[in-house]
Write a protein that holds these residues in place. Structure first.
Motif, short mmCIF file in Angstrom:
data_model
loop_
_atom_site.label_atom_id
_atom_site.label_comp_id
_atom_site.label_asym_id
_atom_site.label_seq_id
_atom_site.Cartn_x
_atom_site.Cartn_y
_atom_site.Cartn_z
N SER A 10 40.10 30.23 47.24
CA SER A 10 40.75 31.36 48.28
C SER A 10 41.94 30.91 48.51
CB SER A 10 40.27 31.46 49.53
OG SER A 10 40.14 31.88 50.72
N GLY A 11 42.57 32.19 48.84
CA GLY A 11 44.47 31.71 49.15
C GLY A 11 45.03 31.55 48.06
N GLY A 51 45.98 33.02 45.50
CA GLY A 51 47.50 33.20 44.70
C GLY A 51 46.67 34.81 43.78
N LYS A 52 45.61 35.12 43.60
CA LYS A 52 44.25 35.52 42.96
C LYS A 52 44.79 37.32 43.33
CE LYS A 52 40.85 33.69 43.61
NZ LYS A 52 41.06 33.01 44.73
N THR A 53 44.12 37.08 44.03
CA THR A 53 44.11 39.25 44.31
C THR A 53 45.80 39.77 44.25
OG1 THR A 53 42.31 39.01 46.19
CG2 THR A 53 44.14 40.71 46.50
N THR A 54 46.68 38.73 44.67
CA THR A 54 48.26 39.39 45.23
C THR A 54 48.05 39.38 43.27
OG1 THR A 54 48.38 38.06 47.39
CG2 THR A 54 50.36 38.16 45.74
N THR A 55 48.03 38.63 42.95
CA THR A 55 48.55 38.84 40.75
C THR A 55 47.84 40.19 40.92
OG1 THR A 55 48.15 35.95 41.01
CG2 THR A 55 47.81 37.83 38.57
N LEU A 56 46.44 40.07 41.41
CA LEU A 56 45.96 41.84 40.42
C LEU A 56 47.17 42.84 40.93
CD1 LEU A 56 43.13 41.88 38.72
CD2 LEU A 56 42.54 42.62 41.32
N ARG A 57 47.49 42.80 42.32
CA ARG A 57 47.50 44.16 42.90
C ARG A 57 48.95 44.12 42.11
NH1 ARG A 57 46.49 45.53 47.96
NH2 ARG A 57 47.70 45.84 48.57
N ILE A 58 49.47 42.81 42.21
CA ILE A 58 50.54 43.20 40.94
C ILE A 58 50.49 43.75 39.71
CG2 ILE A 58 53.11 42.05 40.13
CD1 ILE A 58 52.94 40.23 42.41
N THR A 88 38.25 36.16 40.83
CA THR A 88 36.43 35.58 41.70
C THR A 88 37.06 33.71 41.57
OG1 THR A 88 34.27 34.70 40.98
CG2 THR A 88 35.58 34.63 38.93
N HIS A 89 36.25 33.04 42.82
CA HIS A 89 36.42 32.41 43.03
C HIS A 89 35.68 31.11 43.01
CE1 HIS A 89 34.15 33.50 46.21
NE2 HIS A 89 33.93 32.31 46.14
N ASP A 90 34.52 31.88 41.26
CA ASP A 90 33.33 31.56 41.11
C ASP A 90 33.36 30.73 39.95
OD1 ASP A 90 30.66 30.69 40.47
OD2 ASP A 90 29.88 32.14 41.48
N GLN A 91 33.01 29.22 40.08
CA GLN A 91 33.94 29.08 38.32
C GLN A 91 32.65 29.07 37.77
OE1 GLN A 91 33.82 27.42 40.99
NE2 GLN A 91 32.80 25.54 41.01
N ASP A 140 36.50 35.69 28.07
CA ASP A 140 37.26 35.39 27.44
C ASP A 140 38.22 34.03 27.38
OD1 ASP A 140 35.97 37.05 25.01
OD2 ASP A 140 37.36 38.55 26.17
N THR A 141 38.68 34.53 27.94
CA THR A 141 39.92 33.43 28.87
C THR A 141 40.12 33.35 30.47
OG1 THR A 141 41.28 34.92 26.41
CG2 THR A 141 42.62 33.32 28.42
N ILE A 142 40.13 31.94 30.68
CA ILE A 142 40.14 31.81 32.25
C ILE A 142 41.04 31.09 32.82
CG2 ILE A 142 39.26 30.51 34.29
CD1 ILE A 142 36.77 30.14 32.42
N VAL A 143 41.53 31.48 33.26
CA VAL A 143 43.47 31.56 33.83
C VAL A 143 43.62 30.40 35.67
CG1 VAL A 143 45.37 31.86 35.07
CG2 VAL A 143 44.51 33.67 33.21
N VAL A 144 43.35 29.76 35.65
CA VAL A 144 42.86 28.47 36.44
C VAL A 144 44.17 28.58 37.72
CG1 VAL A 144 42.10 26.86 37.53
CG2 VAL A 144 41.15 27.19 35.56
N MET A 145 43.62 29.32 39.18
CA MET A 145 45.02 28.94 39.57
C MET A 145 45.11 28.22 40.74
SD MET A 145 45.79 33.33 39.82
CE MET A 145 47.21 33.23 39.83
N ASN A 146 46.08 27.16 41.23
CA ASN A 146 46.00 26.73 42.50
C ASN A 146 47.44 27.35 43.42
OD1 ASN A 146 45.16 25.44 44.83
ND2 ASN A 146 45.33 23.47 43.76
N GLN A 147 47.28 27.35 44.70
CA GLN A 147 48.86 27.93 45.54
C GLN A 147 50.10 27.81 44.85
OE1 GLN A 147 49.41 24.30 47.16
NE2 GLN A 147 47.98 24.05 48.42
N GLY A 148 49.43 29.56 43.77
CA GLY A 148 50.21 30.09 43.95
C GLY A 148 50.95 30.13 41.64
#
Ligand SMILES: Nc1ncnc2c1ncn2[C@@H]1O[C@H](COP(=O)(O)OP(=O)(O)O)[C@@H](O)[C@H]1O
Ligand SMILES: [Mg+2]
Length: 358
Positions: free
Chosen positions: A40-41, A43-50, A193-196, A204-212
Motif C-alpha cells: 500500500s502506498g 504508487g500503483k494507483t497513481t501509475t494506473l491513473r496516469i 493489486t497488493h495481493d501476491q 503474464d507479467t508482474i511489475v513489483v513496485m516499492n516506494q515509487g
C-alpha cells in the motif's frame, strides 16, 4: 516483437512535495495481463491513473500505440477503468448502468441493446438487464462494473484492486473469470493489486513496485523463482533470507557450511544475501544435512506442515514439507543447488531503505 502498446517514459510525480513516482519506465505489450504489485502506498494507483489520464505526470511521457497521449483527457483514450469501488448508479437498472457510456456516445438503441446482451453474457450475468443494483451481491456488482467498461470496446482495461472488497472464495472465482474474460476479449489488462497470490495466479507479467520504483518485472515464475533483491523475495512469498558468502562460482557459505549452488559471477568471498523458499528445504537425518537444527514449532497447514527449525546459531528456518518432524527432533538441512538463489546485497543505504525492514 513489435512496439509496446503502452510506454511510460521517465514518469515522475510528486504530491505536496513528496515524490511518489521517481523516473518510472514501463512498457506493456498488447494483449498481455500485466499486474502492478506492491505494498500500500507504493504508487500503483497513481501509475494506473496516469495511464488512464486521471492524473498528469510532473515529468515524462505516456505513449500509446506510438502516439504521445500525455495530455489527452481520459475519454479520448482507448482504455477504460474499473475501480475498487464499483460506483454503479443505484437509481438505474443494470441495463441502464451498462448503457451509460454508450448513450453519451449517441449510439443507436439496437446497438446498445446488443452490446448490453453481449456484455452480460461475457460476465456470466445473462438476463440481469432489469434487475436493480441493490439486489446484486458484491461480486455481481463488480461484474456489472466490468461489463460497463467492456461495452466501450477499450483496447486496454485498467483495473484497480477490483476484487479487494470480495471475500476469499469469491475473489478466487473472479480471478479465473477475469483470466477467461481477458482471453475471450483479446485485449490488454493492467491490473493493480497488493495481493501476491492474486498476481501470481493471473498475470503474464508482474511489475513489483516499492516506494515509487519498479523493483523487478517478469513472469510469475521468474519473479517467484529468481527474485532480484530481498524486497521482492520477501514480498512475493515466504522466504528464508540469510546472509552468505559467495566463496567462488557455484559455492556459497551459509552459517559456516558450504552449499553448492548454480549462481556464478559474484567474484570470490563476496558477501551476498541468500534466498531459500520454505518448500525447497529438505529435512534429513542430522548426519546427512549440510546444516543442522532442531524443530521448534510445527503447524499443520492442510496441504503441508509448516515447521520452524532453529539452527545452533539461533537462526529460525521456515520449512514447508509433507513429512512431519515433531517439535524437539534434531534434523539436518539439505537444499538442492538450483533451489538456492543468490542476490547482491543492497549497494547503498538508499537501496537498503526500500528493502524489507520497514
Ligand atoms: N491526490 C493525492 N494527493 C496527495 N497524495 C496522494 C494523492 N494520491 C496519492 N497520494 C499519495 O501517493 C502515495 C502513493 O499512492 P497510491 O498511488 O495511491 O499508492 P498505492 O495504490 O500503491 O497504494 C501515497 O503516499 C498516497 O498517500
Ligand atoms: Mg491503490
Amino acid at each position: 516483437m513489435g512496439q509496446p502498446l503502452i510506454d511510460l517514459r521517465n514518469i515522475s510525480k510528486s504530491f505536496d512535495g513528496t515524490m511518489v513516482l521517481d523516473d518510472l519506465n514501463l512498457s506493456v505489450k498488447e494483449n498481455t495481463f500485466v499486474t502492478l504489485l506492491g505494498p500500500s502506498g507504493c504508487g500503483k494507483t497513481t501509475t494506473l491513473r496516469i495511464i488512464g489520464g486521471f492524473e498528469s505526470p510532473d515529468r515524462g511521457e505516456v505513449i500509446f500505440d506510438g502516439q504521445n497521449i500525455t495530455s489527452l483527457p481520459p475519454n479520448k483514450r482507448q482504455l477504460n477503468t474499473v475501480f475498487q469501488k464499483y460506483a454503479l448508479f443505484t437509481h438505474m437498472s443494470i441495463a441502464e448502468n451498462i448503457a451509460f457510456g454508450l448513450k453519451i456516445k449517441n449510439k443507436s438503441r439496437s446497438y446498445i441493446q446488443d452490446k448490453i446482451k453481449y456484455a452480460l453474457k461475457l460476465v456470466n450475468l445473462d438476463g440481469f438487464e432489469n434487475r436493480s443494483v441493490s439486489s446484486l451481491s458484491g461480486g455481481q456488482q463488480q461484474r456489472i462494473a466490468i461489463a460497463r467498461a467492456i461495452v466501450n470496446e477499450p483496447r486496454v482495461l485498467l483495473l484497480d484492486e477490483p476484487l479487494g472488497a470480495l471475500d476469499l472464495k469469491l475473489r478466487q472465482d473472479m480471478q479465473y473469470e477475469l483470466i477467461r474474460l481477458k482471453n475471450e476479449l483479446g485485449i490488454t489488462f493492467i491490473y493493480v493489486t497488493h495481493d501476491q497470490e492474486e498476481a501470481l495466479t493471473m498475470s503474464d507479467t508482474i511489475v513489483v513496485m516499492n516506494q515509487g520504483y519498479i523493483q523487478q518485472m517478469g513472469s510469475p515464475e521468474n519473479i517467484y523463482n529468481e527474485p532480484e533483491n530481498a524486497f521482492v523475495a520477501d514480498f512475493i512469498g515466504e522466504s528464508n533470507i540469510v546472509p552468505g558468502i559467495m566463496l567462488r562460482d557455484e559455492l556459497v557459505q551459509i552459517f559456516g557450511a558450504k552449499f553448492n549452488c548454480v549462481d556464478k559471477g559474484f567474484g570470490l568471498n563476496k558477501p551476498v544475501d541468500v534466498v531459500i523458499r520454505p518448500e525447497d528445504i529438505d529435512l534429513v537425518a542430522p548426519e546427512n544435512g549440510t546444516l543442522t537444527g532442531k524443530v521448534t514449532h510445527l503447524i499443520f497447514k492442510g496441504v503441508h506442515y509448516e515447521m520452524e527449525v532453529t539452527s545452533p546459531d539461533g537462526f529460525e528456518w521456515l520449512v514447508h514439507s509433507t513429512d512431519l518432524f515433531p517439535v524437539g527432533q534434531d534434523v539436518g538441512i539439505h537444499v538442492d543447488p538450483f533451489d538456492i538463489q543468490i542476490m547482491n546485497k543492497p549497494a547503498s543505504e538508499d537501496e537498503e531503505a526500500v528493502g524489507i525492514n520497514e
